[in-house]
Scaffold this active site. Structure first.
Site, PDB file in Angstrom:
ATOM      1  N   HIS A   1       0.825  -1.208   0.000  1.00  0.00           N
ATOM      2  CA  HIS A   1       0.000   0.000   0.000  1.00  0.00           C
ATOM      3  C   HIS A   1       0.861   1.260   0.000  1.00  0.00           C
ATOM      4  CE1 HIS A   1      -2.497  -3.188   1.895  1.00  0.00           C
ATOM      5  NE2 HIS A   1      -3.395  -2.696   1.063  1.00  0.00           N
TER       6      HIS A   1
ATOM      7  N   GLY B   1      21.337   6.801 -28.886  1.00  0.00           N
ATOM      8  CA  GLY B   1      22.637   7.259 -28.400  1.00  0.00           C
ATOM      9  C   GLY B   1      23.664   6.181 -28.218  1.00  0.00           C
TER      10      GLY B   1
ATOM     11  N   CYS C   1      25.237   4.426 -31.033  1.00  0.00           N
ATOM     12  CA  CYS C   1      25.941   4.073 -32.272  1.00  0.00           C
ATOM     13  C   CYS C   1      27.442   3.922 -32.026  1.00  0.00           C
ATOM     14  CB  CYS C   1      25.683   5.131 -33.346  1.00  0.00           C
ATOM     15  SG  CYS C   1      26.465   4.767 -34.933  1.00  0.00           S
TER      16      CYS C   1
ATOM     17  N   SER D   1      21.156  -3.079 -35.356  1.00  0.00           N
ATOM     18  CA  SER D   1      20.980  -3.116 -36.805  1.00  0.00           C
ATOM     19  C   SER D   1      22.308  -2.919 -37.530  1.00  0.00           C
ATOM     20  CB  SER D   1      19.971  -2.049 -37.240  1.00  0.00           C
ATOM     21  OG  SER D   1      20.386  -0.768 -36.827  1.00  0.00           O
TER      22      SER D   1
END
Length: 579
Positions: free
Chosen positions: A222, A402, A404, A446
């Protein structure tokens, strides 16, 4: 200012939440005029024991998510963190009794308001001749000394719902169910931890405050503070502290788990923890318990009893034998009960051997002059990417997540580690193929996939020849693979822009008497110009395509990285030529 909540109104949020659950679950119905949900097949319970539970809202999916065949008959919900009204509890009891049930068991978490209101409703129902019993669940392991109010009811209550529901479904009588779940309730314990508190709808304040480096241990559901605060630590360390606390025999609220014990483990999200973090917690809990010789018979991981958006979790341990496991494994239609494998967690083989690489897969053991030159080129590329890490990350923050620079640095370190094991293959085709495998495995993202595609395709023309036209063909093959699978085209503001510009210049390698260094220099200069030109392009592919072009006033980091790689290759080749 009140905290942001997606509600229609503060006053009606508990009603709306319950209505939403019922609207999406044909197996449930609302009891008119009350905040009560019941099984829609209530009439099928004639001659059986019914189970009712409930409490304050804000603990979803508890308790209404556990209504169903093999679990609860119905639930009475209060306002957020507030015990349900006596009148609604009594109305639920009457509704269930009217279909011909032979008894009703109230399963109540040990909180003062719940005990009082359910207890009063029970007494009134019994005065009307309705057979009603009540089990109060207190599974909290937080307090080490006896408290007058007893142990709080926490996530372990859900296991009581399950055991009682399986017994009721099997036709067991009210008295026996009450006695058996009472015994089970004493064989379990729960402890919670949180990185922060939660905010009640309509309130502007957290229910308690923590320093940035603190974690709350032993808190309730709670928003109330816990028994102590500990310094932020790794998940493994926090889980170890929790299990030590829960199983400490000097504590009056401990659960008697020791080496050789068999347990059901519940890893419960208190509402605001990411699924990723919850998985890390689950892994730590299983490893720690098994490291102590404890057999994890079943493991339930998910959100079972929350505290609104509290970013924390609780661990529940229930000591079990085979007969109790059968009740845990019994079928139920309750929507919030997980589809859990009915086999032990401990003792199961958790890894499968990776397939071996094809026999023709190259390694980094071939010696020779060409191999040494390739090693120099790769070393320069790695150094270049490591030096660019922060710059590429800064560029990527404009339109991405951010990372790469971090991704390219991860690739560089993987290549350096491989080079330390030995020089690269002397065959260009083998070297590109090996680099492809390495980047696909180590680089990630990627970028790793695109470089892997490029290198795999580029290696194919070099298997037959390594003359200058073959290198031009290799570049074309790599670019075509990137376009085919990456769905990017020149002008889309991606790494392809730099590589494409270089590839157009490398077409000149197909000409007789081509000047290698003159063509390479023009290719690198074109790649660098294309990389800088991406800052004026509208992103047509990649994550940047989802962001307004007005915000993209910096060059694409992937294009910058690709141009930098080409520059590094050129400089090494020129140095070797001059030497």
């Amino acid at each position: 200012m009140a905290s942001k909540k997606l509600v229609n109104s503060v006053a009606g949020c508990a009603d709306d939440a319950l209505a939403g659950l019922v609207a999406c679950n044909p197996n449930l119905q609302l009891l008119q005029g009350h905040r009560v949900a019941l099984r829609s097949d209530l009439d099928s319970l004639k001659g059986r024991v019914a189970l009712l539970s409930g409490g304050g809202s804000g603990h979803e999916p508890a308790h209404a998510g556990f209504i169903g065949k093999g679990m609860l008959t119905g639930v009475i919900a209060g306002a957020v963190f507030t015990a349900p009204a006596v009148g609604s509890i009594l109305a639920a009891i009457r509704a269930v009794a009217q279909v011909g049930t032979v008894g009703i068991l109230l399963i109540v978490k040990n909180y003062t308001g719940d005990r009082l209101n359910f207890g009063l409703a029970r007494e009134q129902a019994r005065a009307e001749g309705i057979p009603v019993e009540m089990v109060v669940v207190g599974d909290d392991c937080a307090f080490t000394v006896v408290k007058k109010t007893g142990r709080r009811g926490l996530c372990g209550t859900v296991l009581i719902h399950k055991v009682a529901g399986a017994l009721a479904e099997a036709g067991v009588g009210l008295k026996e169910i009450t006695e058996r779940v009472g015994v089970v309730a004493k064989a379990m314990g729960t402890l919670g931890v949180s990185l922060s508190s939660c905010t009640v709808p309509g309130s502007s304040k957290l229910t308690f405050n923590l320093a940035a480096d603190e974690v709350e241990l032993g808190l309730g559901i709670h928003g109330e503070a816990g028994v102590r605060r500990i310094k932020m630590a790794t998940t493994d360390q926090i889980v170890t502290i929790m299990l030590d606390h829960m199983t400490n025999s000097s504590s009056v609220s401990h659960v008697s788990v020791q080496s050789g014990s068999s347990v059901v483990l519940m890893v419960n999200n208190l509402g605001g923890l990411s699924v990723l973090e919850l998985g890390i917690v689950a892994d730590a809990a299983v490893r720690t318990l098994e490291g102590r010789g404890v057999r994890v018979a079943r493991a339930l991981v998910g959100t079972f009893m929350s505290a609104l958006e509290m970013p924390g979790f609780s661990l529940t341990l229930l000591l079990v034998d085979e007969s109790l496991l059968k009740l845990i494994d019994a079928e139920t239609t309750a929507s919030a009960w997980p589809n859990m494998p009915k086999v032990p967690v401990t003792g199961r083989k958790r890894t499968r051997a990776a397939p071996s690489r094809p026999s023709e897969t190259p390694d980094f053991t071939t010696e020779g002059l060409i191999s040494k030159r390739m090693a120099l080129v790769l070393e320069r590329v790695c150094t270049t990417l490591l030096d660019l890490e922060e710059y590429l990350n800064a560029l990527d923050r404009v339109a991405g997540d951010g990372d790469c620079g971090t991704t390219h640095s991860r690739a560089a370190r993987a290549i350096q580690e491989q080079l330390r094991e030995g020089p690269p293959p002397g065959s260009p085709a083998k070297m590109l193929s090996e680099l492809s495998l390495l980047l696909l495995e180590k680089m990630g993202g990627s970028s790793g996939a695109l470089y892997g595609l490029f290198l795999t395709a580029a290696a194919q023309p070099l298997k037959a020849s390594t003359d200058l036209p073959a290198w031009s063909a290799a570049m074309d093959a790599g670019l075509e693979a990137m376009r085919k699978y990456g769905k990017a085209a020149p002008g889309d503001r991606t790494m392809l822009d730099s590589l494409w510009a270089a590839g157009q210049e490398l077409q000149a390698l197909r000409n007789p008497n081509a000047n290698l260094f003159h063509i390479l220099t023009k290719a690198v200069e074109s790649a660098e110009a294309a990389a800088q030109a991406t800052k004026d392009m509208i992103a047509g592919a990649g994550r940047a395509s989802y962001i307004s072009s007005m915000k993209l006033d910096q060059p694409d980091p992937g294009a910058v990285a690709a141009a930098a790689i080409l520059r590094a290759i050129l400089e090494v080749l020129q140095n070797l030529e001059d030497a």
